[in-house]
Design a protein around this motif. Structure first.
Motif, PDB file in Angstrom:
ATOM      1  N   THR A 165     -44.607  14.163  13.226  1.00  0.00           N
ATOM      2  CA  THR A 165     -43.387  15.698  13.182  1.00  0.00           C
ATOM      3  C   THR A 165     -42.927  16.581  12.926  1.00  0.00           C
ATOM      4  O   THR A 165     -42.975  17.936  13.409  1.00  0.00           O
ATOM      5  N   LEU A 166     -44.359  17.014  11.784  1.00  0.00           N
ATOM      6  CA  LEU A 166     -44.711  18.183  11.644  1.00  0.00           C
ATOM      7  C   LEU A 166     -45.657  18.922  12.451  1.00  0.00           C
ATOM      8  O   LEU A 166     -45.450  20.317  13.073  1.00  0.00           O
ATOM      9  N   LEU A 184     -37.884  17.952   7.787  1.00  0.00           N
ATOM     10  CA  LEU A 184     -37.854  17.230   7.779  1.00  0.00           C
ATOM     11  C   LEU A 184     -36.988  16.050   7.986  1.00  0.00           C
ATOM     12  O   LEU A 184     -37.065  15.200   8.402  1.00  0.00           O
ATOM     13  N   ARG A 185     -35.882  16.943   6.519  1.00  0.00           N
ATOM     14  CA  ARG A 185     -35.192  15.300   6.281  1.00  0.00           C
ATOM     15  C   ARG A 185     -34.271  15.343   7.303  1.00  0.00           C
ATOM     16  O   ARG A 185     -34.015  14.185   7.946  1.00  0.00           O
ATOM     17  N   ARG A 186     -34.265  17.101   7.755  1.00  0.00           N
ATOM     18  CA  ARG A 186     -33.557  16.312   9.141  1.00  0.00           C
ATOM     19  C   ARG A 186     -33.361  17.754  10.292  1.00  0.00           C
ATOM     20  O   ARG A 186     -33.068  18.822   9.984  1.00  0.00           O
ATOM     21  N   ILE A 187     -33.679  16.869  11.184  1.00  0.00           N
ATOM     22  CA  ILE A 187     -34.026  17.664  12.419  1.00  0.00           C
ATOM     23  C   ILE A 187     -33.378  17.822  13.258  1.00  0.00           C
ATOM     24  O   ILE A 187     -32.745  16.765  14.047  1.00  0.00           O
ATOM     25  N   PHE A 197     -33.616  11.733  11.886  1.00  0.00           N
ATOM     26  CA  PHE A 197     -34.198  12.444  10.466  1.00  0.00           C
ATOM     27  C   PHE A 197     -35.127  11.884   9.860  1.00  0.00           C
ATOM     28  O   PHE A 197     -35.887  10.413  10.578  1.00  0.00           O
ATOM     29  N   HIS A 198     -36.286  12.425   8.998  1.00  0.00           N
ATOM     30  CA  HIS A 198     -37.501  12.051   8.845  1.00  0.00           C
ATOM     31  C   HIS A 198     -38.205  12.271   7.254  1.00  0.00           C
ATOM     32  O   HIS A 198     -38.565  13.358   7.420  1.00  0.00           O
TER      33      HIS A 198
END
Ligand SMILES: C[S@@+](CC[C@H](N)C(=O)[O-])C[C@H]1O[C@@H](n2cnc3c(N)ncnc32)[C@H](O)[C@@H]1O
Length: 256
Positions: A165-166, A184-187, A197-198
């Motif tokens: 995700t990064l 990353l919390r909300r993309i 969400f991550h």
């Protein structure tokens, strides 16, 4: 589906999944519903290799974000009593068609994982295979999973790895960081409008604990030697995923 109580991102994500259903998942269901054994993730890591589920016969199971419900269907074939929950009507239409074709029947509920219209403490196992685990706000769906589970009940979910995700750019996963961990919390993907969400790992561990769970395992899944890039989920190559884990499998249980 829409409701005043639902977060604002839900209808947009439902629209994306309606399109994905027409492009891929409806046709793919014919093959995925033939599977009898659980495998995990893009490269189909056998459950027998990771041993996170154990025997499911007799368990009350809810899949949060069940999609076309192939995963739930495997658990039904193994003797579980599952319920599939998903907010996208097109995905549930495919699931119902496959139920009619295979005679593997279980309840399907049209709902988002943030607000599930099912009773408290009614399940032994809550699963999410790329459903709520990436498409729902974890601060809403994880407490909701805790509400649905009986004491000692297990929560098992699969999501993209933090590293993937990064490193994910719009045209695929790279070997460079593409965004801060703090984002990353909300993309919100600018090309498709998808909202994902991550939660970073430390925050997710805390959220699980605050929601009444104890974390049992966190497996980082690599692609096996020789694995090819998936024909549809090709945003990450087999070569990349042999070097870094592309997926995370989380296992927790409700403490009380
Ligand atoms: C990759 S599919 C899940 C695949 C599924 N395991 C299967 O067996 O078909 C992701 C699903 O998440 C669902 N979804 C989207 N937003 C959601 C939400 N807020 N709560 C629960 N599910 C959601 C989508 O409708 C979609 O069907």
């Amino acid at each position: 589906m829409s409701s005043p109580d639902l977060p604002e991102y839900v209808p947009g994500n439902v629209a994306i999944w309606t399109k994905t259903n027409a492009e891929y998942t409806d046709a793919a269901a014919e093959r995925s519903w033939t599977r009898d054994e659980v495998t995990w993730g893009i490269w189909g890591i056998p459950e027998t290799e990771v041993d996170v589920l154990g025997a499911v016969a007799g368990l009350d199971v809810v899949e949060l974000g069940c999609g076309t419900a192939y995963f739930t269907a495997i658990l039904a074939k193994q003797g579980a009593h599952p319920v599939g929950v998903d907010p996208t009507p097109a995905q549930l239409t495919t699931a119902r068609r496959m139920q009619a074709e295979t005679a593997i029947e279980f309840p399907l509920v049209e709902a988002a994982a943030e607000a599930v219209p099912l009773p408290d403490a009614s399940f032994d196992l809550a699963i999410s295979e790329y459903g709520a685990s990436i498409w729902a706000d974890p601060y809403r769906w994880i407490p909701e999973a805790a509400r649905l589970l009986r004491p000692g009940g297990r929560l098992i979910f699969l999501r993209n790895s933090t590293t993937v995700t990064l490193c994910q750019a719009l045209d695929g996963v790279t070997e460079q960081l593409q965004r801060p961990l703090r984002e990353l919390r909300r993309i919100e993907w600018p090309d498709t409008g998808e909202v994902e969400f991550h939660l970073p790992i430390g925050e997710l561990v805390d959220l699980l604990r605050e929601s009444g769970f104890q974390l049992d395992r966190l497996l980082e899944l690599y692609a096996p030697e020789g694995a090819e890039t998936h024909s549809y989920y090709d945003f990450v190559t087999g070569e990349w995923a042999r070097r870094w884990p592309a997926e995370e499998l989380w296992v927790a249980h409700k403490t009380a």
